[in-house]
Design a protein around this motif. Structure first.
Motif, PDB file in Angstrom:
ATOM      1  N   ARG A   3     -46.561 -18.919  27.796  1.00 13.61           N
ATOM      2  CA  ARG A   3     -46.238 -20.330  27.511  1.00 13.61           C
ATOM      3  C   ARG A   3     -45.957 -21.089  28.807  1.00 13.61           C
ATOM      4  NH1 ARG A   3     -47.080 -24.889  25.492  1.00 13.61           N
ATOM      5  NH2 ARG A   3     -45.284 -26.139  24.973  1.00 13.61           N
ATOM      6  N   ALA A   4     -45.261 -20.463  29.738  1.00 14.91           N
ATOM      7  CA  ALA A   4     -44.960 -21.103  31.021  1.00 14.91           C
ATOM      8  C   ALA A   4     -46.258 -21.394  31.782  1.00 14.91           C
ATOM      9  CB  ALA A   4     -44.034 -20.227  31.863  1.00 14.91           C
ATOM     10  N   GLN A   5     -47.205 -20.470  31.737  1.00 13.09           N
ATOM     11  CA  GLN A   5     -48.496 -20.695  32.396  1.00 13.09           C
ATOM     12  C   GLN A   5     -49.220 -21.883  31.777  1.00 13.09           C
ATOM     13  OE1 GLN A   5     -50.023 -16.720  31.821  1.00 13.09           O
ATOM     14  NE2 GLN A   5     -49.511 -16.101  33.915  1.00 13.09           N
ATOM     15  N   GLU A   6     -49.159 -22.000  30.458  1.00 11.64           N
ATOM     16  CA  GLU A   6     -49.787 -23.131  29.772  1.00 11.64           C
ATOM     17  C   GLU A   6     -49.131 -24.444  30.195  1.00 11.64           C
ATOM     18  OE1 GLU A   6     -49.413 -22.423  25.584  1.00 11.64           O
ATOM     19  OE2 GLU A   6     -50.609 -20.595  25.665  1.00 11.64           O
ATOM     20  N   LEU A   7     -47.800 -24.438  30.271  1.00 12.74           N
ATOM     21  CA  LEU A   7     -47.079 -25.644  30.668  1.00 12.74           C
ATOM     22  C   LEU A   7     -47.409 -26.048  32.104  1.00 12.74           C
ATOM     23  CD1 LEU A   7     -43.610 -24.946  29.017  1.00 12.74           C
ATOM     24  CD2 LEU A   7     -45.262 -26.711  28.356  1.00 12.74           C
ATOM     25  N   ARG A   8     -47.610 -25.062  32.981  1.00 10.93           N
ATOM     26  CA  ARG A   8     -47.992 -25.378  34.368  1.00 10.93           C
ATOM     27  C   ARG A   8     -49.336 -26.088  34.422  1.00 10.93           C
ATOM     28  NH1 ARG A   8     -46.909 -19.804  35.500  1.00 10.93           N
ATOM     29  NH2 ARG A   8     -44.658 -19.703  35.552  1.00 10.93           N
ATOM     30  N   LYS A   9     -50.239 -25.689  33.538  1.00 13.17           N
ATOM     31  CA  LYS A   9     -51.575 -26.300  33.511  1.00 13.17           C
ATOM     32  C   LYS A   9     -51.560 -27.681  32.872  1.00 13.17           C
ATOM     33  CE  LYS A   9     -53.945 -21.859  33.115  1.00 13.17           C
ATOM     34  NZ  LYS A   9     -54.647 -20.969  32.204  1.00 13.17           N
ATOM     35  N   VAL A  18     -36.077 -25.773  50.548  1.00 14.28           N
ATOM     36  CA  VAL A  18     -35.993 -24.614  49.660  1.00 14.28           C
ATOM     37  C   VAL A  18     -37.230 -24.602  48.770  1.00 14.28           C
ATOM     38  CG1 VAL A  18     -33.463 -24.463  49.646  1.00 14.28           C
ATOM     39  CG2 VAL A  18     -34.624 -25.881  47.935  1.00 14.28           C
ATOM     40  N   GLU A  19     -37.512 -23.434  48.200  1.00  9.53           N
ATOM     41  CA  GLU A  19     -38.728 -23.296  47.404  1.00  9.53           C
ATOM     42  C   GLU A  19     -38.448 -23.462  45.914  1.00  9.53           C
ATOM     43  OE1 GLU A  19     -42.557 -20.333  47.076  1.00  9.53           O
ATOM     44  OE2 GLU A  19     -40.692 -19.532  47.856  1.00  9.53           O
ATOM     45  N   PHE A  20     -39.146 -24.405  45.305  1.00  6.42           N
ATOM     46  CA  PHE A  20     -39.077 -24.596  43.864  1.00  6.42           C
ATOM     47  C   PHE A  20     -40.319 -24.005  43.220  1.00  6.42           C
ATOM     48  CE2 PHE A  20     -36.077 -27.870  45.125  1.00  6.42           C
ATOM     49  CZ  PHE A  20     -35.101 -27.763  44.134  1.00  6.42           C
ATOM     50  N   HIS A  21     -40.141 -23.534  41.993  1.00  7.04           N
ATOM     51  CA  HIS A  21     -41.249 -23.039  41.175  1.00  7.04           C
ATOM     52  C   HIS A  21     -41.311 -23.890  39.916  1.00  7.04           C
ATOM     53  CE1 HIS A  21     -41.738 -19.369  43.589  1.00  7.04           C
ATOM     54  NE2 HIS A  21     -40.433 -19.490  43.754  1.00  7.04           N
ATOM     55  N   ARG A  22     -42.508 -23.992  39.332  1.00  8.43           N
ATOM     56  CA  ARG A  22     -42.712 -24.815  38.132  1.00  8.43           C
ATOM     57  C   ARG A  22     -42.622 -23.965  36.884  1.00  8.43           C
ATOM     58  NH1 ARG A  22     -48.532 -26.712  38.437  1.00  8.43           N
ATOM     59  NH2 ARG A  22     -48.867 -24.682  39.340  1.00  8.43           N
ATOM     60  N   GLN A  23     -42.090 -24.567  35.827  1.00 12.63           N
ATOM     61  CA  GLN A  23     -42.087 -23.969  34.493  1.00 12.63           C
ATOM     62  C   GLN A  23     -41.666 -22.499  34.557  1.00 12.63           C
ATOM     63  OE1 GLN A  23     -42.321 -26.105  32.216  1.00 12.63           O
ATOM     64  NE2 GLN A  23     -43.178 -27.791  33.374  1.00 12.63           N
ATOM     65  N   VAL A  24     -40.383 -22.281  34.797  1.00 11.36           N
ATOM     66  CA  VAL A  24     -39.849 -20.940  35.018  1.00 11.36           C
ATOM     67  C   VAL A  24     -39.092 -20.446  33.781  1.00 11.36           C
ATOM     68  CG1 VAL A  24     -38.292 -19.560  36.460  1.00 11.36           C
ATOM     69  CG2 VAL A  24     -39.642 -21.400  37.486  1.00 11.36           C
ATOM     70  N   PRO A  25     -39.492 -19.281  33.249  1.00 11.67           N
ATOM     71  CA  PRO A  25     -38.758 -18.700  32.126  1.00 11.67           C
ATOM     72  C   PRO A  25     -37.406 -18.156  32.597  1.00 11.67           C
ATOM     73  CG  PRO A  25     -40.949 -17.703  32.340  1.00 11.67           C
ATOM     74  CD  PRO A  25     -40.693 -18.503  33.571  1.00 11.67           C
ATOM     75  N   LEU A  26     -36.341 -18.546  31.891  1.00 10.49           N
ATOM     76  CA  LEU A  26     -34.988 -18.039  32.123  1.00 10.49           C
ATOM     77  C   LEU A  26     -34.358 -17.818  30.756  1.00 10.49           C
ATOM     78  CD1 LEU A  26     -33.780 -20.582  34.862  1.00 10.49           C
ATOM     79  CD2 LEU A  26     -34.594 -18.254  35.256  1.00 10.49           C
TER      80      LEU A  26
END
Length: 119
Positions: A14-20, A40-48
């Motif tokens: 789902r996170a991969q879909e949201l990134r797209k 600092v490094e940010f990542h998109r649509q991260v599962p937590l």
């Protein structure tokens, strides 16, 4: 200090879909915070845990959420979700779509201030 927060494995797809399929507000902010442009490094649509946050910096445990109109009807759910993640040490910044579009400099200043406070 990097915090490892577990997440449900099924959220990875789902996170991969949201990134797209990022929203215009998410794309606008991503353009400003990617590639360590704020130090600092940010990542998109991260599962937590059981959730996916819009942007996350593992280094300082900072989640950034961009709230579109869909969030107007789920304030309670957002609060519960945020509370569970804060129990794990995650700090939050929330911005409305309009803030990203109309006040991007103020949004970036708020993010930079939070980064400095967290380092």
């Amino acid at each position: 200090m990097q915090r490892l927060i577990p997440y449900r494995r099924d959220l990875k797809v789902r996170a991969q879909e949201l990134r797209k399929n990022m929203t215009l507000a998410e794309l606008a902010l991503w353009d400003k915070i990617r590639r360590k442009s704020l130090g600092v490094e940010f990542h998109r649509q991260v599962p937590l845990l059981d959730y996916i946050v819009d942007f996350y910096c593992h280094e300082i445990g900072l989640a950034i959420e961009i709230d579109g109109s869909i969030h107007d009807n789920q304030v309670m759910q957002d609060g519960i979700r945020q509370g569970r993640l804060e129990e794990k040490g995650v700090h939050f910044l929330r911005f409305k779509n309009e803030e990203v579009f109309e006040e991007i400099d103020a949004v970036l200043t708020a993010i930079e201030d939070k980064i400095q406070e967290s380092l």
